[in-house]
Motif scaffolding. Structure first.
Motif, PDB file in Angstrom:
ATOM      1  N   UNK A 498       0.839  -1.190   0.000  1.00  0.00           N
ATOM      2  CA  UNK A 498       0.000   0.000   0.000  1.00  0.00           C
ATOM      3  C   UNK A 498       0.877   1.243   0.000  1.00  0.00           C
ATOM      4  N   UNK A 499       0.293   2.390  -0.369  1.00  0.00           N
ATOM      5  CA  UNK A 499       1.088   3.612  -0.481  1.00  0.00           C
ATOM      6  C   UNK A 499       0.206   4.838  -0.386  1.00  0.00           C
ATOM      7  N   UNK A 500       0.853   5.993  -0.170  1.00  0.00           N
ATOM      8  CA  UNK A 500       0.181   7.285  -0.182  1.00  0.00           C
ATOM      9  C   UNK A 500       1.094   8.292  -0.871  1.00  0.00           C
ATOM     10  N   UNK A 501       0.495   9.204  -1.634  1.00  0.00           N
ATOM     11  CA  UNK A 501       1.225  10.266  -2.317  1.00  0.00           C
ATOM     12  C   UNK A 501       0.564  11.599  -1.988  1.00  0.00           C
ATOM     13  N   UNK A 502       1.373  12.567  -1.592  1.00  0.00           N
ATOM     14  CA  UNK A 502       0.898  13.940  -1.395  1.00  0.00           C
ATOM     15  C   UNK A 502       1.723  14.836  -2.302  1.00  0.00           C
ATOM     16  N   UNK A 503       1.050  15.624  -3.142  1.00  0.00           N
ATOM     17  CA  UNK A 503       1.767  16.479  -4.095  1.00  0.00           C
ATOM     18  C   UNK A 503       0.962  17.740  -4.369  1.00  0.00           C
ATOM     19  N   UNK A 507      -1.333  22.802 -11.927  1.00  0.00           N
ATOM     20  CA  UNK A 507      -2.184  23.728 -12.681  1.00  0.00           C
ATOM     21  C   UNK A 507      -3.174  24.491 -11.810  1.00  0.00           C
ATOM     22  N   UNK A 508      -3.339  24.095 -10.537  1.00  0.00           N
ATOM     23  CA  UNK A 508      -4.323  24.733  -9.659  1.00  0.00           C
ATOM     24  C   UNK A 508      -3.729  24.870  -8.256  1.00  0.00           C
ATOM     25  N   UNK A 509      -4.243  25.804  -7.435  1.00  0.00           N
ATOM     26  CA  UNK A 509      -3.752  25.944  -6.053  1.00  0.00           C
ATOM     27  C   UNK A 509      -4.311  24.847  -5.155  1.00  0.00           C
ATOM     28  N   UNK A 510      -3.922  23.630  -5.418  1.00  0.00           N
ATOM     29  CA  UNK A 510      -4.440  22.465  -4.710  1.00  0.00           C
ATOM     30  C   UNK A 510      -3.304  21.580  -4.224  1.00  0.00           C
ATOM     31  N   UNK A 511      -3.535  20.950  -3.089  1.00  0.00           N
ATOM     32  CA  UNK A 511      -2.693  19.861  -2.627  1.00  0.00           C
ATOM     33  C   UNK A 511      -3.497  18.586  -2.843  1.00  0.00           C
TER      34      UNK A 511
END
Length: 552
Positions: A498-503, A507-511
């Protein structure tokens, strides 16, 4: 104006003070100040300077250097595409301007194959692509496609930005000319002869096909591609502009496709297998609805297309090869690839990185890329262009269902049953202008703790994969953590990853937060996936001023 789209630049020489920066998919903005004639002139001037410098260096200043120009159905595109064409002609370039709106993958194909379109003496430089893709309708978008049919790589777009700061105002020693661009027939021939779409098999299956182009460019292509082969299709939301009261956006997700979902739900089971297809604003992304009127996650469609490549198209494509996916895409593709003995290449998010792999493999004679895909709904395959193509994706889904003779839901069940593990994928979006600062805090906190919620981080794998991305692509693209198998294995000892990615969005002001749970049963995989997402949101809310979290 989004901090992700522009940056202040101080210049003592009267140069522009605001640089319009290209993210993973070009420059986008929805404000009058951020997308107007001045902006278009500045970006187009920089692109002209870049290519004139290249041509001068090669001694080709007098050649018939040609740009293509085209884009989506937005008002900003209709307004500014002719201006871009004129600005380029004023610098001495020939320009082929699309007749009305044009899908991004079709423009990319045309940029890569000008000679097949009859431009025999042209020195093709690429295409100015004006689209804001799946963003809300008020947005305008400006991007560039190379003469290989790919989104401009980062090193090129950085040059565009530098030339905005220090314009040269160069001109070629010739007069530019304008012609029209209509590549439908060449694109259709390519799908039949090179990509080898089996239109007769789709026709023979007598499918009930419902299609929503979301008032955008796909409306002129997918229906025509099918009708030219005698295949019927029912189109929904097929006008070239949305109704005045429409408040949606051209993004092929369930919330935007309710009319399509209802049409599939109302289809008569006795009339044949039904399914719904959709594309986004520029038709490079896809959306699929199964016969039970359920929206299918893009990761499931990527797995379907890879399975279809390996199962039904092996006479047309060699069984050896590799799979390329972004790091925000399900590892179910890895499992299918492993069964076939295929290599998997992981890239940062942004199809331009997948395109780099297509181009490198072709140039170096590497193994064919049977599938290059990302979870946001983009894919391409060997033999096609190195740009995502939602029209192609829809055709491959039709072909897979037709050849299997199974409704889409049963076909997906068959594919999942062939794998030793089950996968559950989730994504959330957090609106914040502080994405990069948050990522730095994550890099400092989680490795030190070695824990993420109740999950133990596999630091060796997490660091190794991050270094691979950095070394090959020049970015780690956020923080991706892999979890120790002991903490995510099922009771029968299946080794899950299993894994998680935060980036930060490009193109938008989003996490953006992505999680995937992997286990021997679907309920367990889903429980892992949701626990990882809950832990991420809880940590972010406890440490930062975050209140707006998209559904997950």
């Amino acid at each position: 104006m989004s901090a992700l789209s522009s940056a202040l630049f101080s210049s003592p020489n009267g140069s522009p003070s605001l640089i319009y920066k290209f993210g993973t998919s070009g420059y986008r903005n929805d404000s009058e100040a951020g997308f107007n004639e001045s902006v278009i002139r500045q970006i187009t001037g920089a692109i002209a300077d870049y290519f004139i410098s290249q041509l001068q260096h090669l001694g080709l200043s007098d050649c018939a250097a040609t740009f293509l120009v085209g884009g989506d159905t937005r008002q900003k595109t209709k307004e500014f595409a002719p201006l871009v064409a004129q600005l380029l002609m004023d610098r001495g370039f020939d320009v082929a301007l699309a007749e009305g709106d044009i899908p991004t993958p079709v423009l990319a194909y045309a940029a890569a194959h000008l000679q097949r379109l009859g431009f025999l003496n042209a020195h093709g430089l690429g295409a100015v692509l004006m689209t804001a893709s799946h963003n809300p309708w008020p947005y305008g978008g400006y991007n560039f496609l190379t003469n290989q049919g790919a989104v401009a790589p980062s090193d090129m777009t950085k040059e565009f930005e530098a030339l905005q700061a220090s314009p040269k105002n160069l001109r070629l020693n010739r007069v530019g000319h304008l012609t029209s661009l209509e590549p439908y027939m060449a694109y259709r021939r390519h799908l039949i002869e090179r990509v080898m779409i089996d239109f007769p098999a789709i026709s023979a299956a007598h499918l009930q096909i419902f299609y929503s182009p979301l008032y955008a460019t796909g409306r002129k292509y997918l229906p025509r591609l099918l009708s030219d082969e005698g295949i019927e299709l029912t189109m929904i939301q097929g006008e070239d502009t949305p109704p005045e009261a429409y408040t949606g956006m051209p993004n092929p997700v369930a919330a935007e496709l309710l009319p399509l979902i209802e049409a599939v739900r109302s289809a008569s089971p006795s009339a044949g297998i039904s399914l719904g297809l959709a594309n986004d604003g520029d038709a490079d992304r896809f959306g699929v609805v199964d016969e039970a009127a359920r929206m299918i996650d893009a990761n499931e469609i990527l797995a379907l297309v890879l399975w279809h490549q390996l199962t039904n198209r092996i006479q047309q494509r060699p069984l050896h090869g590799c799979v390329v996916r972004s790091q925000a895409t399900s590892h179910k593709l890895d499992a299918l690839a492993k069964q076939a003995g295929l290599e998997v290449i992981q890239t940062p998010v942004g199809y331009k990185y997948i395109a780099e792999c297509f181009i490198e493999h072709e140039a170096q004679g590497g193994p064919p890329i049977l599938l290059g895909g990302e979870s946001s709904g983009g894919l391409s395959i060997d033999g096609h262009i190195p740009e995502k193509d939602g029209l192609l994706a829809n055709l491959l889904v039709l072909e897979a269902v037709a050849k299997s003779g199974l409704p889409l839901s049963r076909l997906l069940e068959k594919i999942n049953a062939s794998l030793p593990q089950r996968y559950a994928f989730n994504e959330a979006a957090i609106r914040t202008p502080d994405g990069q600062r948050i990522l730095e805090a994550i890099r400092a906190a989680w490795p030190e703790n070695k824990l993420f919620g109740k999950f133990v981080i596999d630091m060796a794998q997490s660091q190794e994969e991050a270094e691979k991305l950095q070394n090959r692509f020049g970015t780690r693209d956020g923080v991706k953590l892999y979890f120790a198998p002991d903490n995510t294995s099922s009771a029968d000892g299946v080794n899950a990853a299993s894994w998680i990615l935060v980036r930060a969005s490009g193109t938008e002001p989003l996490l953006r937060v992505y999680t995937e749970g992997v286990a021997s049963s679907q309920p367990e995989a889903e429980a892992i996936c949701h626990a990882q997402m809950d832990a991420a949101i809880a940590w972010l809310q406890a440490n930062f001023n975050i209140t707006s979290v998209g559904s997950h």
